[in-house]
Enzyme design. Structure first.
Site, short mmCIF file in Angstrom:
data_model
loop_
_atom_site.label_atom_id
_atom_site.label_comp_id
_atom_site.label_asym_id
_atom_site.label_seq_id
_atom_site.Cartn_x
_atom_site.Cartn_y
_atom_site.Cartn_z
N HIS A 85 0.83 -1.21 0.00
CA HIS A 85 0.00 0.00 0.00
C HIS A 85 0.86 1.25 0.00
CE1 HIS A 85 -3.87 -1.87 -0.08
NE2 HIS A 85 -3.41 -2.78 0.76
N ASP B 62 2.55 1.72 -3.34
CA ASP B 62 2.68 2.04 -4.77
C ASP B 62 1.64 3.05 -5.24
OD1 ASP B 62 0.52 0.21 -4.81
OD2 ASP B 62 1.26 -0.90 -6.55
N GLY C 93 -6.80 -15.52 -7.27
CA GLY C 93 -7.35 -14.70 -6.18
C GLY C 93 -6.63 -14.93 -4.87
N SER D 140 -0.86 -12.11 -7.48
CA SER D 140 -0.97 -11.37 -8.75
C SER D 140 -1.30 -12.24 -9.94
CB SER D 140 0.31 -10.57 -9.02
OG SER D 140 0.44 -9.55 -8.09
N SER D 141 -2.24 -13.17 -9.73
CA SER D 141 -2.68 -13.97 -10.89
C SER D 141 -3.32 -13.06 -11.94
CB SER D 141 -3.67 -15.04 -10.43
OG SER D 141 -4.73 -14.48 -9.69
N ASP E 164 2.38 -4.78 -9.30
CA ASP E 164 2.20 -6.17 -9.73
C ASP E 164 2.56 -6.34 -11.20
OD1 ASP E 164 1.14 -6.17 -7.22
OD2 ASP E 164 -0.92 -6.54 -7.82
N TYR F 53 -10.04 -1.60 -0.89
CA TYR F 53 -8.80 -1.07 -1.50
C TYR F 53 -9.00 0.38 -1.96
CZ TYR F 53 -4.61 -0.88 -4.46
OH TYR F 53 -3.41 -0.53 -5.02
C1 GLA Z 1 -2.53 -4.99 -4.93
C2 GLA Z 1 -2.39 -3.90 -6.00
C3 GLA Z 1 -0.98 -3.31 -5.98
C4 GLA Z 1 -0.58 -2.87 -4.57
C5 GLA Z 1 -0.86 -3.97 -3.55
C6 GLA Z 1 -0.64 -3.50 -2.14
O1 GLA Z 1 -1.70 -6.07 -5.22
O2 GLA Z 1 -2.64 -4.43 -7.29
O3 GLA Z 1 -0.90 -2.24 -6.89
O4 GLA Z 1 -1.23 -1.68 -4.23
O5 GLA Z 1 -2.19 -4.46 -3.66
O6 GLA Z 1 0.70 -3.17 -1.95
#
Ligand code: GLA
Length: 341
Positions: A20, A22, A103, A107-108, A150, A199
């Site tokens: 949290h 980026d 999920g 980062s799928s 990601d 988010y």
């Molecule tokens: C998700 C978002 C990223 C980042 C993270 C938390 O993965 O896609 O951009 O904000 O949460 O660090």
């Protein structure tokens, strides 16, 4: 060119530290991992049609798709987001296979977006350009204002290294990882999606903090005390502390100080739990068990939170056989590639 056979692969990621940050232009320290998504097929036609090894329903997306969020099945929205972003000159018929848990916070979705983007545009090999395309595709597909981490680590990952990414100026510096450090990912069993999660609200709270103290990426430690709203102040405290922890983690890695690295991961988890409020009781309990395990230097939730995975750094082999949760000892891997076969 129509008739050309293309194979694109894109890895998932685990973020060692820097969550949290980026979306406020801060610092992150992810690795691309040896779990990945592969898109393979033949270019041509008017639609992008992909079969999946995880769903019976095929994704069929017209090249001129207008509203990616209305496409079904749900995973096809990510494909549609990329199609809307890339606007390929011809369609594509093929398949998507993955070794990533879906999920799960690895980062799928970014891996799918990057693999599809490269399959549709095999000439676009600049990591940052592809990552930005894939990030915009995610925004189109989900409406969630995610940052660049990601997609950029999936495109730009380096074997044996983490990447220190400054998400404000988009510079990337490889950070070598010691051989005597295991990086282990444990799935909490709680599935999570960014869509419908808090988010976007957290990102908005960061912007509210910036309205008071200016860009968080430039704010000095402690400046958040000027923020009157206690919730917004806590969110800012997390971001400022987390940026400092990323810098400290890079130094700890350089000094091969594994206990210090572990302590920073533990602090990061506490901050994500208490100040950023993105942990869950299940994640907290799992991190607690890992932290109490001999040979573990530290553990934390990784990624957005609200469920998903935990990352631990430990002595080689210390978490071999860990259970009952699904567990992967991951290797820092190279970023996405595409081949015209
Ligand atoms: C998700 C978002 C990223 C980042 C993270 C938390 O993965 O896609 O951009 O904000 O949460 O660090």
């Amino acid at each position: 060119m129509a008739g050309e056979r293309v194979r694109a692969r894109a890895p998932g990621r685990v973020n060692l530290i820097g969550d949290h940050t980026d979306h406020t232009g801060g610092l992150v320290l992810p690795i691309a991992i040896d779990l990945e998504t592969v898109v393979e097929g033949v270019r041509g036609g008017e639609v992008v049609a992909l079969r999946s090894d995880r769903d019976d329903e095929t994704a069929v997306v017209p090249r001129d798709v207008v509203d990616p969020r209305s496409v079904t099945p749900a995973w096809a929205r990510y494909v549609a987001g990329v199609v809307a972003e890339v606007r390929p000159a011809e369609g594509f018929v093929g398949s998507v296979t993955t070794t990533l848990p879906l999920g799960g916070g690895l980062s799928s979705s970014a891996a799918l977006e990057v693999a599809v983007a490269l399959a549709l545009r095999p000439d676009a090999t600049d990591a940052l350009t592809v990552a930005q395309m894939a990030q915009r595709a995610e925004h189109r597909a989900t409406g969630v204002p995610c940052g660049i981490m990601d997609q950029l680590i999936s495109c730009g990952g380096r074997a044996g290294h983490a990447l220190l990414i400054d998400c404000g100026v988009l510079t990337v510096a490889p950070v070598p990882l010691p051989d005597d450090l295991d990086i282990v990912v444990v799935h909490s069993g709680q599935a999570r999606r960014l869509e419908g999660s808090p988010y976007a609200e957290r990102a908005a709270q960061c912007r509210a903090a910036e309205a008071v103290i200016g860009p968080l990426r430039e704010a000095g430690p402690g400046t958040e005390v000027a923020i009157p709203d206690p919730v917004v102040r806590a969110r800012a405290r997390h971001v400022l502390g987390e940026n400092a922890r990323v810098r400290a983690a890079v130094e700890a890695l350089g000094a091969r100080d594994r206990p210090l690295l572990g302590a920073l991961l533990q602090e990061s988890h506490a901050s994500l739990r208490d100040d950023f409020a993105v942990s869950t009781p299940v994640l907290d309990a799992l991190v607690g068990r890992l932290d109490a395990t001999p040979g573990v230097f530290g553990a934390r939730l990784t990624g957005a939170g609200f469920g998903g995975c935990v990352v631990a750094v430990c002595e080689p082999g210390a978490l071999d056989g860990w259970g009952p949760e699904a567990t992967w000892r991951v290797r820092a891997s190279a970023g996405a590639t595409v081949e015209v076969l």
